[in-house]
Design an enzyme around this catalytic site. Structure first.
Site, mmCIF file in Angstrom:
data_model
loop_
_atom_site.group_PDB
_atom_site.id
_atom_site.type_symbol
_atom_site.label_atom_id
_atom_site.label_comp_id
_atom_site.label_asym_id
_atom_site.label_seq_id
_atom_site.Cartn_x
_atom_site.Cartn_y
_atom_site.Cartn_z
ATOM 1 N N SER A 113 3.141 21.534 14.895
ATOM 2 C CA SER A 113 3.908 20.562 13.923
ATOM 3 C C SER A 113 5.372 20.245 13.702
ATOM 4 O O SER A 113 5.886 19.958 15.084
ATOM 5 C CB SER A 113 3.109 20.963 12.867
ATOM 6 O OG SER A 113 2.789 20.476 10.978
ATOM 7 N N THR A 114 6.015 20.737 12.709
ATOM 8 C CA THR A 114 7.339 21.035 12.449
ATOM 9 C C THR A 114 8.243 21.149 13.720
ATOM 10 O O THR A 114 8.079 22.739 14.019
ATOM 11 C CB THR A 114 7.768 21.411 11.256
ATOM 12 O OG1 THR A 114 7.056 21.028 10.351
ATOM 13 C CG2 THR A 114 9.601 21.170 10.877
ATOM 14 N N HIS A 151 0.792 17.389 14.827
ATOM 15 C CA HIS A 151 0.582 17.193 13.220
ATOM 16 C C HIS A 151 1.908 15.782 13.351
ATOM 17 O O HIS A 151 2.903 15.923 14.149
ATOM 18 C CB HIS A 151 0.468 17.891 12.340
ATOM 19 C CG HIS A 151 -0.343 19.142 12.287
ATOM 20 N ND1 HIS A 151 0.660 20.442 11.636
ATOM 21 C CD2 HIS A 151 -1.109 19.309 13.230
ATOM 22 C CE1 HIS A 151 -0.497 21.259 11.581
ATOM 23 N NE2 HIS A 151 -1.490 20.665 12.902
ATOM 24 N N MET A 154 4.882 24.280 10.237
ATOM 25 C CA MET A 154 3.991 25.123 8.736
ATOM 26 C C MET A 154 2.816 25.305 8.217
ATOM 27 O O MET A 154 1.682 24.324 9.272
ATOM 28 C CB MET A 154 5.031 24.724 7.519
ATOM 29 C CG MET A 154 4.530 24.641 6.259
ATOM 30 S SD MET A 154 6.033 26.338 6.332
ATOM 31 C CE MET A 154 7.674 25.719 5.791
ATOM 32 N N ASP A 196 -2.635 25.637 10.439
ATOM 33 C CA ASP A 196 -3.702 25.596 11.410
ATOM 34 C C ASP A 196 -3.387 25.929 13.152
ATOM 35 O O ASP A 196 -2.498 26.184 13.431
ATOM 36 C CB ASP A 196 -3.148 23.790 11.532
ATOM 37 C CG ASP A 196 -4.201 23.184 12.635
ATOM 38 O OD1 ASP A 196 -5.519 23.855 12.298
ATOM 39 O OD2 ASP A 196 -3.740 22.150 12.905
#
Length: 362
Positions: free
Chosen positions: A183-184, A210, A304, A307
């Site tokens: 993600s991030t 993401h 973050m 998941d």
């Protein structure tokens, strides 16, 4: 009393600067400073010393990418890009993420007041996350040069002593599927990591990053330019071929299924059962339903939230092998940290050490 997060907002539009400032001040906890363009921002950096910079891409005098590169060279700090979600905007934003930007928010179009009001929660959330994030510097080219100097002959020893036994995992080389979740902070790391996969890798690679739908196609093409394996975005029912990389389409999930002709992947509508999309948990769960978990390798990278942690921990418990990126290198140690907390990591590795471990297993 907690000190306010100092934010430098950089945008050539006075209306946009005012809108961004109002959104941050309304949320409280922010000390906001303004800059008209990249050159103005660089002049203010030594005086303001911001915790986070929000940076527009298209500006006169000095554009966002030029400014970002200089920030990363002289005064590294978390940067959130303000980007349009067009394909062109996606390409430039991906370049910014590779240069060291932590995240991005959508640049509103049309009626600024309405769109910025709708985007306020995302902006405030991402700026707060960025203030706690680790800044990655050095750029993709430098990391690849360093990687070429290292041998893939043996797996590295973990830096922090947090390696765990592979347990019931299958023997070296017996890998039917590699699953990556991020993600991030993930896009630059994915480009870096996948570029270092061995060219002879026969295991298919599935990627859940993401991102919105308009970004995943450009991301797949960007990775394909440096990866030794063919890379494509999954936009429909797609046969899974050995030695190919499949990137989940944004704003949806990717699931694995078995048909008479073999494994396939397909997009699935994003449902309320999963908070983030493309969902890493859903991807790993679907893979374990059709493949012996002992023949699956899962890698959970920066991001973050949690998941992927639940299902990769399940994968580990059923004999699969997993890697969690270490806190030392992760931009945000949320997802991989949650995998470690669940006892589901076979290895906990610095991002620089992950390619060599994968090469040893593959």
């Amino acid at each position: 009393m907690t000190a306010a997060t100092k934010v430098l907002v950089v945008d050539d539009s006075a209306l946009m600067r005012k809108a961004l400032k109002t959104m941050l001040l309304d949320a409280e906890g922010f000390d906001v400073h303004l800059a008209r363009n990249g050159e103005d921002a660089l002049e203010q950096l030594p005086r303001v010393r911001p915790d986070v910079v929000t940076l527009d891409i298209n500006m006169p005098v000095m554009d966002g990418l030029t400014c970002l590169a200089e920030i990363m060279r002289t005064s590294p700090c978390p940067v959130v890009m303000v980007s349009s979600l067009t394909e062109r905007g996606a390409l430039v934003t991906l370049e910014a993420l590779e240069l060291g930007a932590v995240d991005y928010v959508e640049k509103p179009g049309g009626t600024v007041s309405l769109n910025m009001r709708d985007a306020a929660e995302e902006l405030v959330d991402k700026v707060r996350r960025a203030a706690r994030a680790r800044t990655r510097t050095g750029g993709l080219a430098a990391r690849l040069r360093r990687a070429r100097e290292e041998s893939f002959a043996t797996a590295p020893a973990p830096r922090s002593g947090t390696a765990r036994s592979a347990g019931a995992g299958s023997a070296r080389g017996e890998v039917d599927l590699l699953v990556l979740g991020a993600s991030t902070g993930g896009p630059a790391l994915l480009s870096d990591l996948l570029a270092q996969l061995p060219a002879g890798c026969t295991a298919p690679v599935l990627v859940a990053q993401h991102m919105p739908q308009s970004f995943t196609g450009p991301l797949a093409r960007r990775i394909d330019a440096s990866c030794p394996l063919p890379v494509q975005e999954v936009t429909g029912l797609t046969p899974v071929r050995p030695g190919h990389v499949y990137v989940a389409r944004g704003d949806a999930d990717m699931v694995v299924a078995r048909r008479a002709e073999g494994l396939v992947v397909r997009p699935a509508p994003a449902g309320p059962s999963y908070r983030w999309h493309p969902s890493v948990d859903r991807l790993v769960q679907s893979a374990m339903e059709v493949i012996d978990p002992r023949r699956v390798v899962g890698v959970l990278l920066t991001g973050m939230g949690d998941d992927g942690a639940e299902q990769m921990a399940e994968l580990h418990s059923r004999g699969g092998r997993t890697i969690a990126e270490s806190e030392e290198s992760a931009v945000v140690w949320g997802m991989p940290g949650q995998l470690v907390a669940r006892g589901g990591a076979t290895r906990v590795l610095h991002s620089d050490d992950i390619p060599a471990q994968l090469a040893a297993w593959l």
